[in-house]
Design a protein around this motif. Structure first.
Motif, PDB file in Angstrom:
ATOM      1  N   ALA A 197       0.830  -1.202   0.000  1.00 43.65           N
ATOM      2  CA  ALA A 197       0.000   0.000   0.000  1.00 43.65           C
ATOM      3  C   ALA A 197       0.863   1.250   0.000  1.00 43.65           C
ATOM      4  O   ALA A 197       0.564   2.214  -0.713  1.00 43.65           O
ATOM      5  N   GLY A 198       1.920   1.242   0.770  1.00 41.39           N
ATOM      6  CA  GLY A 198       2.792   2.410   0.812  1.00 41.39           C
ATOM      7  C   GLY A 198       3.558   2.616  -0.484  1.00 41.39           C
ATOM      8  O   GLY A 198       3.679   3.742  -0.972  1.00 41.39           O
ATOM      9  N   ARG A 199       4.062   1.530  -1.049  1.00 41.29           N
ATOM     10  CA  ARG A 199       4.878   1.640  -2.270  1.00 41.29           C
ATOM     11  C   ARG A 199       4.042   1.964  -3.503  1.00 41.29           C
ATOM     12  O   ARG A 199       4.479   2.716  -4.368  1.00 41.29           O
ATOM     13  N   ARG A 200       2.844   1.384  -3.580  1.00 40.09           N
ATOM     14  CA  ARG A 200       2.077   1.485  -4.822  1.00 40.09           C
ATOM     15  C   ARG A 200       0.636   1.965  -4.660  1.00 40.09           C
ATOM     16  O   ARG A 200       0.017   2.342  -5.646  1.00 40.09           O
ATOM     17  N   GLY A 201       0.100   1.921  -3.473  1.00 41.79           N
ATOM     18  CA  GLY A 201      -1.325   2.183  -3.311  1.00 41.79           C
ATOM     19  C   GLY A 201      -1.673   3.638  -3.077  1.00 41.79           C
ATOM     20  O   GLY A 201      -0.835   4.457  -2.694  1.00 41.79           O
ATOM     21  N   ASP A 202      -2.945   3.947  -3.317  1.00 43.93           N
ATOM     22  CA  ASP A 202      -3.496   5.246  -2.956  1.00 43.93           C
ATOM     23  C   ASP A 202      -4.133   5.200  -1.575  1.00 43.93           C
ATOM     24  O   ASP A 202      -4.562   6.232  -1.059  1.00 43.93           O
ATOM     25  N   GLY A 203      -4.216   4.002  -1.010  1.00 45.43           N
ATOM     26  CA  GLY A 203      -4.777   3.843   0.316  1.00 45.43           C
ATOM     27  C   GLY A 203      -4.571   2.434   0.817  1.00 45.43           C
ATOM     28  O   GLY A 203      -4.180   1.535   0.060  1.00 45.43           O
ATOM     29  N   TYR A 204      -4.801   2.240   2.108  1.00 41.51           N
ATOM     30  CA  TYR A 204      -4.680   0.925   2.733  1.00 41.51           C
ATOM     31  C   TYR A 204      -5.998   0.586   3.417  1.00 41.51           C
ATOM     32  O   TYR A 204      -6.577   1.417   4.126  1.00 41.51           O
TER      33      TYR A 204
END
Length: 293
Positions: free
Chosen positions: A193-200
């Motif tokens: 989520a941190g590397r690629r996501g817009d949210g978790y």
């Protein structure tokens, strides 16, 4: 705080009129979005943790169902919780998502993806269960590349997917790429989520200390990747009868969105639950008459 509602066909049923009524009432109540889960195929003995999934559970394809809902609603956003990304080819998935987004005029905005936990489901779709994390990372990169690419085409040469000078139109409605949130209950999911996501959107069965640690991991991974940790949305599941104090506790943890679900089995009672929640938290009434039923 944003509030969304989920609809699970194994629990709430597959009747199309019921689904439309549920979605329309959620929209009228002022909920931000409607979420649907996914399982592509089940089998005897399939289990998530200690919970066995009866193989007859009727899971709709979430994107097909959300497209159906979009045609019957006006403004509610469309979400998945979660779409099993490794089991979808990203070139085809990028096209499907952009299509829904264009047809709904920009409402396919809460895609949440996960890896899946059923080895038999992976085998059925031809995916090596042990590679699904790397496959999901690559799939996110492929979709964003296709959405951003122009008429000159884009190239990709990865472990699982490869193409040259590929063009895909139409693009998402008014934006470069659709938001992709990451769901899961593991530290690897938090880092993804941190590397690629817009949210978790972490799962429900986590101890408070583990939750906090995972969100810290997500934010640290975002910073390490040169992304802004402050823009990472944090979505959590909540109860339809949760109190203002419980919502405040979520907000204190950095939660930006809560997803609830009606628990009643009768459609009328489901609507009552949603109305009561909306009134309790002063969600904007979007009915034409301005009164919820």
């Amino acid at each position: 705080m944003k509030f969304a509602v989920s609809y699970s066909t194994p629990y709430h049923g597959v009747d199309p009129d019921t689904i439309v009524a549920y979605a329309r009432h959620a929209e009228d109540c002022g909920f931000e979005a409607l979420y649907l889960p996914e399982h592509i195929a089940l089998y005897p003995g399939a289990a998530v943790g200690h919970f066995e999934l009866p193989p007859s559970l009727p899971y709709f394809d979430p994107l097909d169902c959300l497209s159906f809902v979009a045609a019957a609603t006006r403004r509610i956003l469309l979400g998945t919780g979660v779409l099993l990304l490794p089991y979808h080819h990203p070139v085809i998935l990028a096209k499907r998502l952009a299509t829904i987004d264009v047809l709904s005029k920009g409402r396919m905005r809460l895609l949440t993806v996960g890896l899946g936990t059923l080895p038999g489901e992976a085998r059925a779709t031809g995916v090596d269960f042990g590679t699904r994390g790397r496959r999901a990372d690559e799939a996110i990169d492929v979709m964003r590349l296709l959405w951003a690419g122009g008429e000159e085409g884009v190239d990709f040469d990865g472990e699982f997917f490869s193409f040259d000078k590929l063009c895909q139109f139409p693009k998402p409605y008014g934006i470069t790429h659709l938001p992709i949130h990451v769901g899961g209950s593991s530290r690897a999911a938090a880092r993804r989520a941190g590397r690629r996501g817009d949210g978790y959107f972490p799962g429900g069965a986590l101890a408070p200390d583990e939750r906090a640690l995972q969100m810290d991991l997500a934010r640290a991974a975002a910073a390490e990747a040169g992304r802004s940790p402050e823009t990472l949305e944090y979505t959590r599941s909540g109860a339809i009868d949760m109190t203002a104090e419980q919502v405040e506790a979520f907000a204190a943890q950095g939660v930006t969105r809560i997803v609830v679900s009606a628990t009643a089995t009768e459609p009328e009672r489901q609507r009552e639950e949603m109305s009561a929640f909306a009134q309790r938290f002063a969600l904007p009434d979007t009915t034409e008459a301005g009164t919820r039923t």
